[in-house]
Design a protein around this motif. Structure first.
Motif, PDB file in Angstrom:
ATOM      1  N   PRO A  32      11.276  11.401  13.485  1.00  0.00           N
ATOM      2  CA  PRO A  32      10.017  10.792  13.027  1.00  0.00           C
ATOM      3  C   PRO A  32       9.466  11.494  11.686  1.00  0.00           C
ATOM      4  O   PRO A  32       8.521  11.226  11.383  1.00  0.00           O
ATOM      5  N   ILE A  33      10.331  12.472  11.037  1.00  0.00           N
ATOM      6  CA  ILE A  33       9.946  12.878   9.652  1.00  0.00           C
ATOM      7  C   ILE A  33       9.967  11.781   8.638  1.00  0.00           C
ATOM      8  O   ILE A  33       8.940  11.718   7.906  1.00  0.00           O
ATOM      9  N   SER A  34      10.983  10.847   8.319  1.00  0.00           N
ATOM     10  CA  SER A  34      10.625   9.829   7.539  1.00  0.00           C
ATOM     11  C   SER A  34      11.732   8.649   8.041  1.00  0.00           C
ATOM     12  O   SER A  34      12.840   9.059   8.377  1.00  0.00           O
ATOM     13  N   TRP A  35      11.397   7.645   7.817  1.00  0.00           N
ATOM     14  CA  TRP A  35      12.330   6.518   8.098  1.00  0.00           C
ATOM     15  C   TRP A  35      11.622   5.037   7.291  1.00  0.00           C
ATOM     16  O   TRP A  35      10.456   5.287   6.841  1.00  0.00           O
ATOM     17  N   SER A  36      12.379   4.126   7.218  1.00  0.00           N
ATOM     18  CA  SER A  36      11.849   3.031   6.520  1.00  0.00           C
ATOM     19  C   SER A  36      11.900   1.657   7.506  1.00  0.00           C
ATOM     20  O   SER A  36      12.617   1.651   8.235  1.00  0.00           O
ATOM     21  N   ASP A  37      10.628   1.049   7.500  1.00  0.00           N
ATOM     22  CA  ASP A  37      10.411  -0.239   8.417  1.00  0.00           C
ATOM     23  C   ASP A  37      10.915  -1.404   7.562  1.00  0.00           C
ATOM     24  O   ASP A  37      10.872  -2.278   8.192  1.00  0.00           O
ATOM     25  N   GLY A  38      11.538  -0.994   6.487  1.00  0.00           N
ATOM     26  CA  GLY A  38      12.105  -2.443   5.595  1.00  0.00           C
ATOM     27  C   GLY A  38      11.270  -2.760   4.517  1.00  0.00           C
ATOM     28  O   GLY A  38      11.616  -3.416   3.588  1.00  0.00           O
ATOM     29  N   LYS A  39       9.976  -2.226   4.782  1.00  0.00           N
ATOM     30  CA  LYS A  39       8.866  -2.625   3.514  1.00  0.00           C
ATOM     31  C   LYS A  39       8.380  -1.116   3.010  1.00  0.00           C
ATOM     32  O   LYS A  39       8.240  -1.060   1.657  1.00  0.00           O
ATOM     33  N   GLN A  40       8.268  -0.083   3.686  1.00  0.00           N
ATOM     34  CA  GLN A  40       7.716   1.055   3.264  1.00  0.00           C
ATOM     35  C   GLN A  40       8.310   2.387   3.910  1.00  0.00           C
ATOM     36  O   GLN A  40       8.818   2.060   5.048  1.00  0.00           O
ATOM     37  N   VAL A  41       8.242   3.375   3.217  1.00  0.00           N
ATOM     38  CA  VAL A  41       8.508   4.630   4.031  1.00  0.00           C
ATOM     39  C   VAL A  41       7.594   5.169   4.785  1.00  0.00           C
ATOM     40  O   VAL A  41       6.341   5.295   4.413  1.00  0.00           O
ATOM     41  N   ARG A  42       7.888   5.233   6.074  1.00  0.00           N
ATOM     42  CA  ARG A  42       6.964   5.867   7.174  1.00  0.00           C
ATOM     43  C   ARG A  42       7.369   7.351   7.522  1.00  0.00           C
ATOM     44  O   ARG A  42       8.377   7.903   7.370  1.00  0.00           O
ATOM     45  N   GLY A  43       6.498   7.843   8.429  1.00  0.00           N
ATOM     46  CA  GLY A  43       6.819   9.395   9.110  1.00  0.00           C
ATOM     47  C   GLY A  43       5.937  10.407   8.806  1.00  0.00           C
ATOM     48  O   GLY A  43       5.123  10.121   8.045  1.00  0.00           O
ATOM     49  N   LEU A  44       6.176  11.576   9.184  1.00  0.00           N
ATOM     50  CA  LEU A  44       5.440  12.877   9.063  1.00  0.00           C
ATOM     51  C   LEU A  44       5.586  13.055   7.543  1.00  0.00           C
ATOM     52  O   LEU A  44       4.560  13.289   7.043  1.00  0.00           O
ATOM     53  N   ALA A  45       6.756  13.003   6.788  1.00  0.00           N
ATOM     54  CA  ALA A  45       6.802  13.648   5.260  1.00  0.00           C
ATOM     55  C   ALA A  45       5.972  12.745   4.581  1.00  0.00           C
ATOM     56  O   ALA A  45       5.220  13.594   3.819  1.00  0.00           O
ATOM     57  N   PRO A  46       6.014  11.549   4.455  1.00  0.00           N
ATOM     58  CA  PRO A  46       5.430  11.147   3.506  1.00  0.00           C
ATOM     59  C   PRO A  46       3.628  11.093   3.808  1.00  0.00           C
ATOM     60  O   PRO A  46       2.812  11.053   2.919  1.00  0.00           O
ATOM     61  N   SER A  47       3.529  11.364   5.148  1.00  0.00           N
ATOM     62  CA  SER A  47       2.194  11.154   5.395  1.00  0.00           C
ATOM     63  C   SER A  47       1.605  12.480   4.931  1.00  0.00           C
ATOM     64  O   SER A  47       0.303  12.531   4.386  1.00  0.00           O
ATOM     65  N   VAL A  48       2.515  13.651   5.143  1.00  0.00           N
ATOM     66  CA  VAL A  48       1.887  14.891   4.862  1.00  0.00           C
ATOM     67  C   VAL A  48       1.672  14.910   3.344  1.00  0.00           C
ATOM     68  O   VAL A  48       0.586  15.543   2.742  1.00  0.00           O
ATOM     69  N   VAL A  49       2.883  14.580   2.690  1.00  0.00           N
ATOM     70  CA  VAL A  49       2.541  14.456   1.228  1.00  0.00           C
ATOM     71  C   VAL A  49       1.294  13.793   0.607  1.00  0.00           C
ATOM     72  O   VAL A  49       0.715  14.323  -0.294  1.00  0.00           O
ATOM     73  N   LYS A  50       1.059  12.747   1.117  1.00  0.00           N
ATOM     74  CA  LYS A  50       0.151  11.874   0.621  1.00  0.00           C
ATOM     75  C   LYS A  50      -1.317  12.528   0.997  1.00  0.00           C
ATOM     76  O   LYS A  50      -2.146  12.355  -0.073  1.00  0.00           O
ATOM     77  N   GLN A  51      -1.572  12.874   2.066  1.00  0.00           N
ATOM     78  CA  GLN A  51      -2.843  13.617   2.497  1.00  0.00           C
ATOM     79  C   GLN A  51      -2.883  14.814   1.836  1.00  0.00           C
ATOM     80  O   GLN A  51      -4.084  15.171   1.091  1.00  0.00           O
ATOM     81  N   LEU A  52      -1.909  15.791   1.614  1.00  0.00           N
ATOM     82  CA  LEU A  52      -1.931  16.852   0.837  1.00  0.00           C
ATOM     83  C   LEU A  52      -2.295  16.924  -0.570  1.00  0.00           C
ATOM     84  O   LEU A  52      -3.327  17.376  -0.918  1.00  0.00           O
ATOM     85  N   PHE A  53      -1.685  16.017  -1.220  1.00  0.00           N
ATOM     86  CA  PHE A  53      -1.842  15.742  -2.668  1.00  0.00           C
ATOM     87  C   PHE A  53      -3.041  14.773  -2.998  1.00  0.00           C
ATOM     88  O   PHE A  53      -3.663  15.335  -4.058  1.00  0.00           O
ATOM     89  N   SER A  54      -3.419  14.070  -2.057  1.00  0.00           N
ATOM     90  CA  SER A  54      -4.620  13.397  -2.139  1.00  0.00           C
ATOM     91  C   SER A  54      -5.824  14.260  -2.340  1.00  0.00           C
ATOM     92  O   SER A  54      -6.939  13.853  -3.138  1.00  0.00           O
ATOM     93  N   GLN A  55      -5.934  15.134  -1.213  1.00  0.00           N
ATOM     94  CA  GLN A  55      -6.886  16.137  -1.317  1.00  0.00           C
ATOM     95  C   GLN A  55      -6.944  17.236  -2.357  1.00  0.00           C
ATOM     96  O   GLN A  55      -7.980  17.650  -2.587  1.00  0.00           O
ATOM     97  N   LEU A  56      -5.750  17.140  -3.095  1.00  0.00           N
ATOM     98  CA  LEU A  56      -5.642  18.018  -4.461  1.00  0.00           C
ATOM     99  C   LEU A  56      -6.041  17.225  -5.521  1.00  0.00           C
ATOM    100  O   LEU A  56      -5.973  17.622  -6.771  1.00  0.00           O
ATOM    101  N   GLY A  57      -6.364  15.760  -5.469  1.00  0.00           N
ATOM    102  CA  GLY A  57      -6.664  15.210  -6.746  1.00  0.00           C
ATOM    103  C   GLY A  57      -5.468  14.168  -7.173  1.00  0.00           C
ATOM    104  O   GLY A  57      -5.579  13.838  -8.232  1.00  0.00           O
TER     105      GLY A  57
END
Length: 257
Positions: A32-57
């Protein structure tokens, strides 16, 4: 005059916004770290990166390349800013790793029960044929053993790897236990594929920033924000959500995916 000033301000704002976009590289074959549903990358890794860096601007652009080795190479060359990876001496030459780990991972050996493997010590594996994805590394001792005995077949996907294990073309796969067990749950023909109880190693998935990226100067802020996410339970929550989402996706009827 005011109209021209307004245009300049709008253009300047657009330039600043573009400069705040960062590139995150993922090779989505590790649920569940990262996988593709055929349209986008899903999983823990992209979710953590997006939340982390969005909070840093920052705005995160997800980049998917042909294999994991390409992600690491692009990070080393500065073509992407961020990956999530294990820290090794070689990788530390070109990347800075967060002192705060994203996730503790237990590396296990997956085997076919029809072709038993004896594993007590690392050198036991020298007598068997293994499978790894391009770019994977599981520690200095393991990498040295692989180089000495040349007993690894390198492939681009987990499906290839587990397919070889199912057919008996290789004897073992080195894989993060959680990822491997989740992957084989619904893999056709994988009834005899199991993880050995003894772990090969324990490692930690970390945020890795290219030394050539402007983000390299932001490591203290990255660590501080990541620690806040861990303390708040955000990482654990995202991991649980990722596991549920992956199981739901693979259990969908074929025409619904």
């Amino acid at each position: 005059m005011r109209r021209w000033l307004w245009v300049v301000l709008v253009l300047s704002a657009g330039t600043v916004q573009a400069a705040e976009k960062i590139r995150y590289c993922d090779y989505p074959v590790y649920p569940p770290i990262s996988w593709s549903d055929g349209k986008q990358v899903r999983g823990l890794a992209p979710s953590v990166v997006k939340q982390l860096f969005s909070q840093l601007g920052y705005e995160v652009e997800v980049v998917v390349l042909g294999n994991w080795k390409r992600c690491l190479l692009d990070a080393a060359e500065g073509r992407v800013d961020v990956v999530l990876a294990y820290s090794t001496a070689q990788r530390e030459q070109s990347m800075l790793f967060s002192s705060v780990p994203v996730l503790r991972e237990e590396v296990a050996l997956f085997i076919n029960r029809q072709h038993p493997v004896k594993f007590e010590h690392l050198q036991d594996l020298a007598h068997y044929r293994g499978g790894l994805l391009f770019g994977e590394s599981y520690g200095v001792a393991f990498d040295r053993m692989v180089a000495q005995h040349n007993n690894i077949e390198w492939v681009a996907s987990s499906r290839q790897n587990f397919g070889k294990l199912i057919r008996g073309r290789i004897d073992f796969i080195t894989q993060e236990r959680r990822t491997g067990e989740l992957y084989v749950e619904n893999l056709p023909g994988a009834e005899d594929i199991v993880a050995l109880p003894k772990a090969l190693s324990v490692d930690y998935l970390r945020v890795a920033v290219s030394r050539r990226s402007p983000l390299a100067a932001q490591m203290p802020q990255i660590d501080a924000q990541l620690q806040r996410m861990v303390d708040a339970g955000d990482v654990e929550r995202l991991l649980n959500e990722s596991e549920v989402t992956y199981r739901d996706m693979i259990n969908l009827p074929a025409d619904a995916q």
